[in-house]
Motif scaffolding. Sequence first.
Motif, mmCIF file in Angstrom:
data_model
loop_
_atom_site.group_PDB
_atom_site.id
_atom_site.type_symbol
_atom_site.label_atom_id
_atom_site.label_comp_id
_atom_site.label_asym_id
_atom_site.label_seq_id
_atom_site.Cartn_x
_atom_site.Cartn_y
_atom_site.Cartn_z
ATOM 1 N N SER A 463 117.566 123.157 5.813
ATOM 2 C CA SER A 463 118.205 122.891 7.100
ATOM 3 C C SER A 463 119.503 123.658 7.232
ATOM 4 O O SER A 463 119.899 124.060 8.332
ATOM 5 N N LYS A 466 118.529 127.068 8.424
ATOM 6 C CA LYS A 466 118.036 127.122 9.798
ATOM 7 C C LYS A 466 119.131 126.813 10.816
ATOM 8 O O LYS A 466 119.160 127.358 11.922
ATOM 9 N N SER A 467 120.042 125.928 10.460
ATOM 10 C CA SER A 467 121.098 125.562 11.409
ATOM 11 C C SER A 467 122.358 126.385 11.225
ATOM 12 O O SER A 467 123.322 126.235 11.971
ATOM 13 N N ARG A 468 122.343 127.224 10.207
ATOM 14 C CA ARG A 468 123.504 128.053 9.885
ATOM 15 C C ARG A 468 124.767 127.196 9.661
ATOM 16 O O ARG A 468 125.862 127.523 10.098
ATOM 17 N N ILE A 474 126.463 119.047 6.759
ATOM 18 C CA ILE A 474 125.310 118.213 7.115
ATOM 19 C C ILE A 474 125.413 116.850 6.427
ATOM 20 O O ILE A 474 125.102 115.812 7.023
ATOM 21 N N PRO A 502 116.794 120.479 12.117
ATOM 22 C CA PRO A 502 117.828 121.506 12.281
ATOM 23 C C PRO A 502 118.368 121.567 13.696
ATOM 24 O O PRO A 502 119.556 121.877 13.900
ATOM 25 N N GLU A 503 117.525 121.265 14.694
ATOM 26 C CA GLU A 503 117.991 121.335 16.079
ATOM 27 C C GLU A 503 119.040 120.253 16.358
ATOM 28 O O GLU A 503 120.003 120.473 17.091
ATOM 29 N N GLU A 504 118.837 119.062 15.767
ATOM 30 C CA GLU A 504 119.832 118.003 15.931
ATOM 31 C C GLU A 504 121.152 118.399 15.279
ATOM 32 O O GLU A 504 122.232 118.115 15.806
ATOM 33 N N ILE A 505 121.042 119.076 14.153
ATOM 34 C CA ILE A 505 122.255 119.508 13.451
ATOM 35 C C ILE A 505 123.010 120.525 14.303
ATOM 36 O O ILE A 505 124.245 120.462 14.432
ATOM 37 N N LYS A 506 122.286 121.480 14.922
ATOM 38 C CA LYS A 506 122.938 122.475 15.775
ATOM 39 C C LYS A 506 123.664 121.805 16.942
ATOM 40 O O LYS A 506 124.807 122.158 17.270
#
Length: 525
Positions: A463, A466-468, A474, A502-506
Amino acid sequence: MWILVGKNSEGGFMSMLFPMLPFADDETPLSWAARQAALHTRGGVLSFLTDLGIPLIELARGDEQAVLRLCDRAGHDPAKVLRNTIGAVGGRRYRLRGLEFSAEFTTGPVTRICPACLGEDMTGTRLPAVAMRHRLFWRLAPVRTCPIHGFALRDLRSGKWDDIAHELQAMRSLIVAAQQVPPVVRVVSPLQAYAVARLEDCPGPAWLDGQDIDQAVRATEMLGALEAYGPKLKASDMSEDMWDAAGRAGWPIVSEGGAAIRGYLMARVTTSGEKNATPRAAFGMLHAWLSGSRLSKNPGPIRDMLRDVILETTPLSKGHMLLGKPVTDPHLCSVASIAKSEGLDGRTLRNVLQVAGLLRPEGAEQQSNPIVVDYTAARDLIDVVKHAVPVTRLPSMLGASRPLIALLIEIGQLQRVQDHRALASKIGKAVDGRGVKPILRFLETRFQAVDEAPEGFVHLSKSAEKSRARVKVILEPMFLGHLKRVYRVTGAHGFAAVVVDPEEIKALLETLPVGLSEDSYFLMD
């Protein structure tokens, strides 16, 4: 013996002694009985009491019915006689004027006298045996000086069973011999004055008045003996004159109250003349008295006071019997005894304590003497050491990589045993194992278990890619509850089971949630 017929205290008729012999305010019932015997029979008190149907032994132990019977036969109001009666209450305990004390507070079978007082009794009288009386306060162990003449009292004993009668009339030869010895002149000790005044219902120092009279006197004498004669003398080697001197030496200490007594005991620790002196070496007969296995009488508050001082100043181990109680919470301990009781390696514990600053460097290098540490200050650290887990074991325990373990330590979810800057032993590189279960419990209770990871969900390490975002960025929101879309995949353990979106993290990184560390905010920018 002259007899009259009259009414007794219950209103019935009985024979009474005549002529009547008044009871002296300062004498004992036995003394009065002995004087009555001398007046009425010219004989001894035993046969006199037997004729009256009063057992000597009952009058000697202050039996109230025996006293009342004697008063009835003598035609005397019993109030004054009972006031001067030392009555047995059981268990080698006695009562006088409402105060209880042990048998040792009395002189026992010893008859204590002032030869000068008895000389004055007999001077100018036709019947010296009738005039000679045994004073009540001579029966008390701490009364060793005549307040009238300022002479040390003398102890007499004939060695017979009826010494319990304290019959002066049967000791004429001993009394005459005592009168030939030059008297020891001294003033009444303040402890003696206190004991007599208390029996006269006069208040004294609060600490002394707060306990039984015999406890107060004995504590004063024991403290005074330590002060006057040092810790090496045994109580069995003390004479009556030495006990009198001990009472005088102890009075300035006890009369000032509990704080002064504690201060004196603390000072004894440092002035005992020996480095790390044992309690017995520092406190001598005081310690021996209070720690005696056969101590049947409650010594009063002095025992707890001495126990507290020893606990505070002397290295002890758990379970050690100290003044009648096991030590459950020692203040000072040797490192060896702590290691043994806590099930730790002694060398490891010593290194940890030294690094933590709880053990002086010179103490750690001691070879011959035990290394002593403040157990109270070290207890929390010792508790952590007991639960220390090497970092190398954490990956398998938490299902995490070593870099993830390092991050858990960094964000405070795991605690090192010691501050990393002060590491000096391998134990310092361990963590407090008590933090492992809460982390696993958090993962299990906060995140739903699924058989397969939902589409798009990945493990923490993936993650971050993917989320950089850094894994640390995180982890913190996850523990703070900001990440909602987190699952655990069944069949895996700990963090190996955790998958995130990962999208939630972004999206989270764009809103900057509250509660993160400054470092994380920096990494988000």
